[in-house]
Design a protein around this motif. Structure first.
Motif, PDB file in Angstrom:
ATOM      1  N   TYR A 138       0.844  -1.436  -0.335  1.00  0.00           N
ATOM      2  CA  TYR A 138      -0.098   0.634   0.241  1.00  0.00           C
ATOM      3  C   TYR A 138       0.880   1.036   0.113  1.00  0.00           C
ATOM      4  CZ  TYR A 138      -3.207   3.890   1.793  1.00  0.00           C
ATOM      5  OH  TYR A 138      -4.245   4.179   1.716  1.00  0.00           O
ATOM      6  N   LEU A 139       2.239   1.144   0.774  1.00  0.00           N
ATOM      7  CA  LEU A 139       2.795   1.886   1.107  1.00  0.00           C
ATOM      8  C   LEU A 139       3.341   3.005   0.181  1.00  0.00           C
ATOM      9  CD1 LEU A 139       4.145   1.289   4.330  1.00  0.00           C
ATOM     10  CD2 LEU A 139       2.848   3.403   3.929  1.00  0.00           C
ATOM     11  N   ASP A 140       3.363   1.980  -1.368  1.00  0.00           N
ATOM     12  CA  ASP A 140       3.960   1.853  -2.614  1.00  0.00           C
ATOM     13  C   ASP A 140       2.887   2.452  -3.777  1.00  0.00           C
ATOM     14  OD1 ASP A 140       7.113   2.240  -1.649  1.00  0.00           O
ATOM     15  OD2 ASP A 140       6.369  -0.606  -1.731  1.00  0.00           O
ATOM     16  N   GLY A 141       2.087   1.701  -3.668  1.00  0.00           N
ATOM     17  CA  GLY A 141       0.953   2.345  -4.352  1.00  0.00           C
ATOM     18  C   GLY A 141       0.417   1.414  -5.340  1.00  0.00           C
ATOM     19  N   GLN A 142       1.379  -0.112  -4.523  1.00  0.00           N
ATOM     20  CA  GLN A 142       1.126  -1.259  -5.640  1.00  0.00           C
ATOM     21  C   GLN A 142      -0.164  -2.023  -4.661  1.00  0.00           C
ATOM     22  OE1 GLN A 142       2.961  -2.348  -8.355  1.00  0.00           O
ATOM     23  NE2 GLN A 142       3.521  -0.459  -8.444  1.00  0.00           N
ATOM     24  N   PRO A 143      -0.232  -3.173  -6.139  1.00  0.00           N
ATOM     25  CA  PRO A 143      -1.442  -4.086  -4.908  1.00  0.00           C
ATOM     26  C   PRO A 143      -1.117  -5.153  -3.979  1.00  0.00           C
ATOM     27  CG  PRO A 143      -1.753  -4.403  -7.977  1.00  0.00           C
ATOM     28  CD  PRO A 143      -0.468  -3.086  -7.038  1.00  0.00           C
ATOM     29  N   CYS A 144      -2.250  -5.539  -3.002  1.00  0.00           N
ATOM     30  CA  CYS A 144      -1.928  -6.102  -1.960  1.00  0.00           C
ATOM     31  C   CYS A 144      -0.742  -7.488  -2.798  1.00  0.00           C
ATOM     32  CB  CYS A 144      -2.484  -6.622  -1.202  1.00  0.00           C
ATOM     33  SG  CYS A 144      -2.624  -7.740   0.111  1.00  0.00           S
ATOM     34  N   ALA A 145       0.495  -7.586  -2.083  1.00  0.00           N
ATOM     35  CA  ALA A 145       0.857  -8.766  -2.846  1.00  0.00           C
ATOM     36  C   ALA A 145       0.125 -10.181  -2.380  1.00  0.00           C
ATOM     37  CB  ALA A 145       2.485  -8.880  -1.963  1.00  0.00           C
TER      38      ALA A 145
END
Length: 187
Positions: A138-145
Motif C-alpha cells: 500500500y505504501l508503494d501504491g502497489q496491489p496487495c501482494a
C-alpha cells in the motif's frame, strides 16, 4: 465455551480449528452484528499507528458505510477467540506476543476451514492491522501482494467486538491476568 455450532460448523471444521490452536469459537448471523463509527474514528485518530499504512485498514478499505455494506453481503460469521495468560496486567510484551500468535493461528485456521465453511466467498478479520508483510505494498501504491492471506482488523470496519463475542456465546473477560483476542471468518 461454544455456542450451538451445528448451524454452521461441521465436526471437520471444529477439528481443524482445534488443531490450529483456536480455543473458543461460535457462530453469529451477520445481520445481528452491530457497527459503530466510533471504532472507525479511533482508526482515523491513528491510535494504533497503522492508519494509512496497509490495504486492510482505513482509509484503504473505503468509507465506513462501504465496509458495512461489504460485510452485510455475507450471511454468517465464525467468531474465533484465543485466551492468553499474562504475568500481570502490565505485561505489554506478553500482550503483543500473544496478539501476534493469535493472528497467526487465525490465518492458519482460515486456510484450513475457509473452503469447508462455504463454496462461495469468505473474508477474514482479526485483531489489529494485517502483518503478513513486513512492509505493505500500500505504501508503494502497489496491489496487495498476498490478498488470500490479508487480515482485516475488526475495528477498522467499525465492528463492535464486545457485542460479537456475546452473540457467539463467548466471554469478553476471561479472568485476571489474561488477554483475549478475537477473529472472524465471514461466509
Amino acid at each position: 465455551m461454544q455456542s450451538d455450532l451445528s448451524c454452521c460448523v461441521s465436526s471437520d471444521v471444529q477439528r481443524a480449528l482445534n488443531l490450529a490452536g483456536i480455543q473458543h469459537y461460535g457462530c453469529v448471523s451477520v445481520q445481528d452484528i452491530q457497527f459503530s463509527e466510533e471504532f472507525r474514528a479511533a482508526c482515523e485518530m491513528n491510535r494504533c499507528g497503522k492508519y494509512g499504512t496497509n490495504w486492510t485498514c482505513p482509509p484503504a478499505v473505503g468509507a465506513f458505510a462501504q465496509g458495512v455494506e461489504r460485510i452485510r453481503a455475507f450471511s454468517r460469521g465464525l467468531v474465533l477467540q484465543t485466551i492468553w495468560t499474562l504475568t500481570d496486567s502490565f505485561d505489554i510484551e506478553g500482550m503483543l506476543a500473544s496478539g501476534e500468535t493469535h493472528n497467526h493461528r487465525v490465518r492458519d485456521a482460515y486456510q484450513q476451514v475457509g473452503s469447508l465453511l462455504s463454496k462461495g466467498p469468505t473474508k477474514l478479520f482479526s485483531a489489529g492491522a494485517c502483518s503478513v508483510c513486513a512492509r505493505c505494498t500500500y505504501l508503494d501504491g502497489q496491489p496487495c501482494a498476498f490478498p488470500e492471506q490479508a487480515v482485516a482488523p475488526l475495528e477498522g470496519y467499525g465492528i463492535d467486538v464486545t457485542h460479537v463475542i456475546q452473540l457467539a456465546g463467548l466471554r469478553y473477560n476471561n479472568g485476571p491476568n489474561t488477554v483475549s483476542y478475537v477473529g472472524m471468518i465471514l461466509f
